[in-house]
Design an enzyme around this catalytic site. Structure first.
Site, short mmCIF file in Angstrom:
data_model
loop_
_atom_site.label_atom_id
_atom_site.label_comp_id
_atom_site.label_asym_id
_atom_site.label_seq_id
_atom_site.Cartn_x
_atom_site.Cartn_y
_atom_site.Cartn_z
N ARG A 28 42.02 39.99 45.30
CA ARG A 28 41.38 40.33 44.22
C ARG A 28 42.14 41.32 43.49
NH1 ARG A 28 35.68 38.38 45.21
NH2 ARG A 28 35.32 39.24 43.23
N ARG A 32 37.98 44.31 38.27
CA ARG A 32 37.46 45.31 37.70
C ARG A 32 38.03 46.56 37.74
NH1 ARG A 32 31.90 43.58 39.89
NH2 ARG A 32 33.66 43.01 41.37
N ARG A 41 37.80 41.21 30.06
CA ARG A 41 36.26 40.90 30.25
C ARG A 41 35.29 40.99 29.25
NH1 ARG A 41 32.52 38.85 31.26
NH2 ARG A 41 31.46 38.75 33.13
N ASP A 78 37.97 31.37 40.25
CA ASP A 78 37.25 31.60 41.40
C ASP A 78 36.80 30.56 42.41
OD1 ASP A 78 35.13 34.21 41.85
OD2 ASP A 78 34.00 32.13 42.55
N TYR A 154 27.35 29.51 49.34
CA TYR A 154 26.77 29.67 48.23
C TYR A 154 25.93 28.55 47.61
CZ TYR A 154 29.86 33.91 48.14
OH TYR A 154 30.35 35.20 48.60
O1 CP3 Z 1 42.62 38.59 41.81
C1 CP3 Z 1 42.36 37.42 42.55
O2 CP3 Z 1 42.28 37.62 43.51
C2 CP3 Z 1 42.05 36.13 41.85
C3 CP3 Z 1 40.79 35.87 41.45
C4 CP3 Z 1 39.62 35.85 42.50
C5 CP3 Z 1 38.23 36.04 42.00
N1 CP3 Z 1 37.50 35.76 43.00
C6 CP3 Z 1 38.12 36.55 40.79
C7 CP3 Z 1 36.50 37.35 40.52
C8 CP3 Z 1 39.62 35.23 43.69
C9 CP3 Z 1 40.62 34.78 44.55
C10 CP3 Z 1 38.29 35.34 44.06
C11 CP3 Z 1 37.67 34.40 45.37
C12 CP3 Z 1 36.26 34.64 45.47
N2 CP3 Z 1 35.25 34.52 44.78
C13 CP3 Z 1 36.00 34.71 47.02
C14 CP3 Z 1 36.64 34.60 48.27
C15 CP3 Z 1 37.19 36.07 48.38
C16 CP3 Z 1 36.22 37.37 48.54
O3 CP3 Z 1 36.49 38.05 47.92
O4 CP3 Z 1 35.68 37.22 49.65
C17 CP3 Z 1 34.34 34.85 46.84
C18 CP3 Z 1 33.42 34.89 47.96
C19 CP3 Z 1 34.11 34.59 45.60
C20 CP3 Z 1 32.68 34.36 45.01
C21 CP3 Z 1 32.37 35.56 43.88
N3 CP3 Z 1 33.01 35.67 42.79
C22 CP3 Z 1 31.38 36.56 43.94
C23 CP3 Z 1 30.63 36.72 45.38
C24 CP3 Z 1 31.53 37.37 43.07
C25 CP3 Z 1 30.64 38.48 42.69
C26 CP3 Z 1 30.96 39.66 43.48
C27 CP3 Z 1 32.24 40.30 42.74
O5 CP3 Z 1 33.25 40.54 43.51
O6 CP3 Z 1 32.05 40.61 41.62
C28 CP3 Z 1 32.41 36.73 42.36
C29 CP3 Z 1 32.79 37.20 40.79
C30 CP3 Z 1 34.38 37.70 40.69
N4 CP3 Z 1 35.28 36.94 40.92
C31 CP3 Z 1 34.86 38.59 40.03
C32 CP3 Z 1 36.12 38.25 39.83
C33 CP3 Z 1 37.24 39.18 39.28
C34 CP3 Z 1 34.00 39.84 38.95
C35 CP3 Z 1 33.40 39.22 38.06
C36 CP3 Z 1 33.49 39.94 36.77
O7 CP3 Z 1 34.44 40.43 36.15
O8 CP3 Z 1 32.41 40.21 36.42
#
Ligand code: CP3
Length: 347
Positions: A28, A32, A41, A78, A154
């Site tokens: 990640r 943010r 964003r 994502d 999910y």
């Molecule tokens: O930088 C990176 O790693 C690449 C992008 C990436 C994102 N999500 C961007 C993201 C990757 C590899 C993921 C994987 C992901 N997404 C997982 C597996 C890894 C982990 O962290 O457990 C999971 C379970 C998700 C599902 C997901 N996406 C959730 C539960 C959420 C909300 C919680 C949170 O962390 O914000 C997201 C949103 C998300 N995915 C954001 C980002 C940058 C934040 C959204 C925003 O900018 O408003």
């Protein structure tokens, strides 16, 4: 793909070579905690709009490389784009995380497509094509998908849950329907990863964030077997595809995962004890990990000690420095800089 000579430290490490300075990237890493991410964003309506805007998604993928010089860029997208491409309604509400139209009973599965709609994912493949030429020669590009179990949690709950209870109950109550959903996700994920390789990623990671909540038998059925099938299916198309597994929380089942899943490297979560991993995991596989994201957020002596312990324990064999889970949004930039300097100056 690995036809060209392998010069990128991350790929050399995945091939089983030890680098004197271990390659480093952070799960990640685009997100943010970066002001330049927040600026982009704010310009987009929704998170998925950002994921499906190749120009902006490429920019966000590159941001942490420009700022920190990591050894790998991870595609900005994502794991929930796969349910989206299977016809499920997916949105991300600010501050609330993902929202999907929950699969409440076996009949709800009929609402899904029978195979993934790649046209919905075309912007993701275009992002890869845009990022590739922008990366320094030493930096690897990683694609990814969620593992079927984690994505299913999910899809069934319709949101993130603390205990993944809805999916666990569904699997007990409706094993046949659940198995069908997992099969669908195996096919969809493998085909999604194949397209990512075709578009130019150097390696991929399979995120099984919620692997750790399952009893051992369920873990074998819903995590190990599906991941092994994805790896086999991807390698039918790309025999030398480099793949990192991340079965978070696998604990004592990790050995069984590695016996059955021929990933090139395994991401360790921060709960994994270091000398155990060195003695029992590292001899058979490149390891990646496993700094506690909270130690990175805390910084100072806690960060330095945890970093040194990892470097000293894992440094003699092939190893990729990473966190034990994703970077937390409140993490100060200066702590990331301090971590990278410490990893690269460690002798
Ligand atoms: O930088 C990176 O790693 C690449 C992008 C990436 C994102 N999500 C961007 C993201 C990757 C590899 C993921 C994987 C992901 N997404 C997982 C597996 C890894 C982990 O962290 O457990 C999971 C379970 C998700 C599902 C997901 N996406 C959730 C539960 C959420 C909300 C919680 C949170 O962390 O914000 C997201 C949103 C998300 N995915 C954001 C980002 C940058 C934040 C959204 C925003 O900018 O408003």
């Amino acid at each position: 793909m690995p036809d060209k000579p392998v010069t990128k430290p991350l790929l050399r490490t995945l091939a089983g070579e030890r680098c004197a300075i271990p390659p480093i990237w952070l799960m990640r890493q685009a997100g943010r905690y970066l002001p330049e991410y927040r600026a982009i964003r704010e310009k987009t309506n929704s998170f998925l709009d950002l994921c499906f805007n190749p120009k902006l998604a490429a920019e966000v993928t590159l941001q942490p490389i420009r700022r920190f010089g990591f050894d790998a860029a991870i595609l900005f997208s994502d794991i929930l784009v796969v349910p989206h491409a299977l016809g499920q309604h997916v949105t991300f509400e600010a501050g609330e995380g993902p929202q999907l139209d929950a699969l409440k009973d076996p009949e709800a599965l009929n609402r899904l497509r029978i195979e993934i709609d790649h046209s919905k994912l075309a912007p993701v493949y275009e992002t890869i094509e845009r990022v590739k030429p922008e990366l320094p020669a030493s930096v690897a590009l990683l694609g990814f998908c969620g593992a079927p179990w984690t994505v299913a949690t999910y899809m069934i709950a319709g949101r993130g849950t603390a205990d993944q209870l809805p999916a666990r109950l569904f699997a007990y109550r409706h094993p046949e329907a659940f198995s069908k959903l997992i099969d669908l996700l195996i096919e969809a994920s493998a085909s999604y990863l194949v397209r990512q390789f075709a578009a130019g990623v150097d390696a991929v990671q399979i995120f099984d964030t919620w692997a750790g909540v399952l009893p051992a038998d369920e873990f074998r059925k819903w995590c190990i077997e599906p991941t092994a099938r994805i790896v086999a299916s991807v390698r039918e198309q790309f025999p030398r595809a480099r793949i990192i597994g991340f079965p978070r929380g696998a604990g004592t089942e990790l050995q069984r995962y590695l016996d059955a899943v021929p990933v090139d490297a395994v991401g360790l979560d921060w709960m994994m004890e270091l000398s155990f991993a060195r003695d029992y995991i590292q001899p058979s596989r490149t390891i990646q990990g496993n700094l506690d994201p909270l130690a990175l957020l805390a910084g100072g002596a806690a960060l330095d000690h945890a970093t040194d312990a990892i470097l000293e324990t894992f440094g003699r064999h092939p190893f990729i420095f990473n966190l034990g889970h994703g970077i937390l949004p409140d993490t100060p930039i200066s702590h990331v800089e301090r971590l990278i300097a410490r990893v690269r100056n460690h002798v």
